[in-house]
Motif scaffolding. Structure first.
Motif, PDB file in Angstrom:
ATOM      1  N   ASP A  63      33.857  35.438  49.864  1.00  0.00           N
ATOM      2  CA  ASP A  63      32.938  34.616  49.069  1.00  0.00           C
ATOM      3  C   ASP A  63      32.326  33.553  49.974  1.00  0.00           C
ATOM      4  OD1 ASP A  63      32.024  33.325  46.369  1.00  0.00           O
ATOM      5  OD2 ASP A  63      33.095  31.732  47.443  1.00  0.00           O
ATOM      6  N   GLN A 100      40.445  33.374  40.988  1.00  0.00           N
ATOM      7  CA  GLN A 100      39.089  33.017  40.580  1.00  0.00           C
ATOM      8  C   GLN A 100      38.036  33.566  41.542  1.00  0.00           C
ATOM      9  OE1 GLN A 100      38.887  28.791  40.209  1.00  0.00           O
ATOM     10  NE2 GLN A 100      40.288  28.699  38.472  1.00  0.00           N
ATOM     11  N   TRP A 101      38.407  33.829  42.784  1.00  0.00           N
ATOM     12  CA  TRP A 101      37.422  34.182  43.802  1.00  0.00           C
ATOM     13  C   TRP A 101      37.429  35.661  44.184  1.00  0.00           C
ATOM     14  CZ3 TRP A 101      34.038  30.461  44.470  1.00  0.00           C
ATOM     15  CH2 TRP A 101      34.423  29.139  44.233  1.00  0.00           C
ATOM     16  N   LYS A 119      32.199  39.880  48.245  1.00  0.00           N
ATOM     17  CA  LYS A 119      31.245  40.834  48.791  1.00  0.00           C
ATOM     18  C   LYS A 119      31.171  40.608  50.297  1.00  0.00           C
ATOM     19  CE  LYS A 119      27.228  37.880  47.826  1.00  0.00           C
ATOM     20  NZ  LYS A 119      25.913  37.818  47.135  1.00  0.00           N
ATOM     21  N   LYS A 157      37.549  38.280  42.543  1.00  0.00           N
ATOM     22  CA  LYS A 157      36.741  39.162  41.700  1.00  0.00           C
ATOM     23  C   LYS A 157      35.280  39.195  42.133  1.00  0.00           C
ATOM     24  CE  LYS A 157      39.688  38.419  37.635  1.00  0.00           C
ATOM     25  NZ  LYS A 157      39.732  37.927  36.239  1.00  0.00           N
ATOM     26  N   GLN A 158      34.819  38.180  42.853  1.00  0.00           N
ATOM     27  CA  GLN A 158      33.403  38.102  43.220  1.00  0.00           C
ATOM     28  C   GLN A 158      33.190  38.264  44.720  1.00  0.00           C
ATOM     29  OE1 GLN A 158      32.885  34.263  41.385  1.00  0.00           O
ATOM     30  NE2 GLN A 158      32.988  33.194  43.341  1.00  0.00           N
TER      31      GLN A 158
END
Length: 433
Positions: free
Chosen positions: A319, A275-276, A281, A278-279
């Motif tokens: 994240d 869930q994390w 940065k 993918k996002q």
């Protein structure tokens, strides 16, 4: 050792052993046939010498030295002709074949006797061994040279035969831990078919159990949030009407504790790697650490802790929410278990491609057994009877472990020079500012 190497070594060992046994058997057969042929040759030579028209004191034709044959021709009890090496008397020989020691070597002797003449022919046994060795080596040498080539063929065909198993092994090695999809490829090998069928059935069962375990806690916690919020409001209103009341205060503490458990269960349900990632940065660990310290500073100040933050600033691919949760849980534990007027030290450092976030406290520390159990859900060091007197749900370190898995990081628990616990989180391959 791999199955392929094991099978190749077994087959090659069996081949070498078979060649060796064939060599021994061939040597025995060659010796047997060689003796028969050479015995026949001695008979022929003896027959030729028997027909020689010799008289007493006459000389028979000389044998070629390369033939390595010795002979004597006797007639009427007197030696007509012969090799000097056969210096034995005629009475020492018996008719037919025999093996004797003559001239310092073992000889195969044939005595051909008639009524008027006796012929003795002898041949070294060593000649027979040389002949047998030459025959067996000429037969087996090509096979010995072929062994390395056969080893290559065996290795190739074993690899080809095990290709479906190798393919299955590689596919399982590349599969993610949360990938429960069926293995969808056809095989004709009867040994591999049931393996794939069983694995697909196992994947299905594990996925069902995984989803049930994953969503149960978060769903239950989510359903509890509304009644807890309503209960908390009602208790607050009741406390406002009745003033100080020990029972209401105890009830409020219990509701707060239960609310904290629910929030931790919700966070635990959300901290799943897929869930994390993918996002992700770039995130500055120093900035996030400073933010968390400021959020918890009231608790730090309430216990008069001395806190220090030092080290290098660097970014990692991550994240913000998960990093804040990770650092907040670890710092909260240090605040809980460090005594009043204690010390907390946070260090950020970089070593090669590793980026390390570290926290130490001056608390009582942990035993090795406690370090092993600290990541279990609902486990608290000392339970509610811990000397710190702090209340908790026992889910903080379980959440930390989930977040560590999201980042493929490593967490180490050791004793601190401050007297308490040192927690070290190692992020591999992070980017340095």
């Amino acid at each position: 050792m791999s199955i392929r190497k094991r099978l190749t070594l077994i087959l090659l060992s069996m081949m070498v052993l078979t060649c060796f046994l064939a060599l021994v058997k061939g040597y025995q057969k060659s010796m047997s046939h060689g003796e028969q042929l050479l015995d026949s040759e001695l008979k022929v030579v003896a027959g030729v010498l028997m027909q020689q028209p010799l008289s007493i004191n006459a000389m028979a034709p000389k044998m070629q030295e390369s033939a390595q044959l010795l002979y004597q021709i006797w007639q009427s009890g007197e030696l007509l002709s012969g090799s000097d090496e056969l210096n034995l008397d005629l009475s020492q020989y018996q008719a037919g074949f025999q093996t004797l020691n003559i001239a310092g070597q073992r000889m195969r002797v044939f005595v051909f006797a008639t009524s008027f003449r006796t012929v003795i022919v002898a041949e070294p046994i060593a000649k027979r061994f040389e002949l047998a060795e030459a025959v067996i080596l000429s037969a087996m040498l090509p096979m010995l040279w072929a062994v390395p080539l056969l080893a290559l063929f065996i290795s190739f065909f074993v690899k080809y035969a095990l290709a479906p198993l190798t393919r299955l092994s590689k596919q399982l090695a590349l599969r993610q831990a949360n990938d429960f999809t069926a293995i969808n490829w056809q095989v004709t090998d009867e040994e591999i078919k049931p393996v794939i069928s069983r694995l697909n059935d196992l994947f299905k069962r594990v996925e069902t159990a995984y989803l049930r375990e994953r969503f149960f806690a978060s769903d239950a916690a989510h359903e509890l949030r509304t009644p807890l919020s309503s209960l908390k409001i009602n208790v607050h209103n009741l406390a406002a009407q009745q003033g100080d009341n020990q029972e209401l205060q105890a009830m409020t503490q219990g509701i707060n504790r239960l609310t904290n458990i629910v929030e931790q269960m919700l966070i635990l349900g959300r901290t799943q790697p897929e869930q994390w990632q993918k996002q992700f940065k770039e995130q500055s660990l120093l900035a996030i650490t400073q933010e968390v310290v400021s959020q918890l500073y009231e608790k730090i100040e309430a216990k008069n802790h001395t806190i220090s933050l030092e080290g290098d600033d660097f970014t990692i691919n991550g994240d913000e929410f998960t990093l804040v949760t990770l650092i907040s849980n670890l710092l909260s534990n240090a605040i809980k278990y460090a005594p009043a007027n204690g010390q907390i030290k946070i260090t950020l450092k970089q070593m090669h491609r590793q980026r390390i976030w570290q926290i130490e406290d001056s608390g009582p520390g942990m035993t090795d057994d406690q370090k092993q159990r600290i990541f279990n859900r609902f486990y608290r060091v000392g339970g509610d009877q811990h000397p710190s007197g702090e209340q908790g749900a026992g889910l903080g370190m379980a959440i930390v472990q989930h977040i560590i898995a999201i980042y493929s990081a490593e967490i180490n628990l050791t004793d601190s020079d401050l007297g308490g616990l040192k927690v070290q989180v190692v992020f591999a391959g992070a980017k340095c500012d």
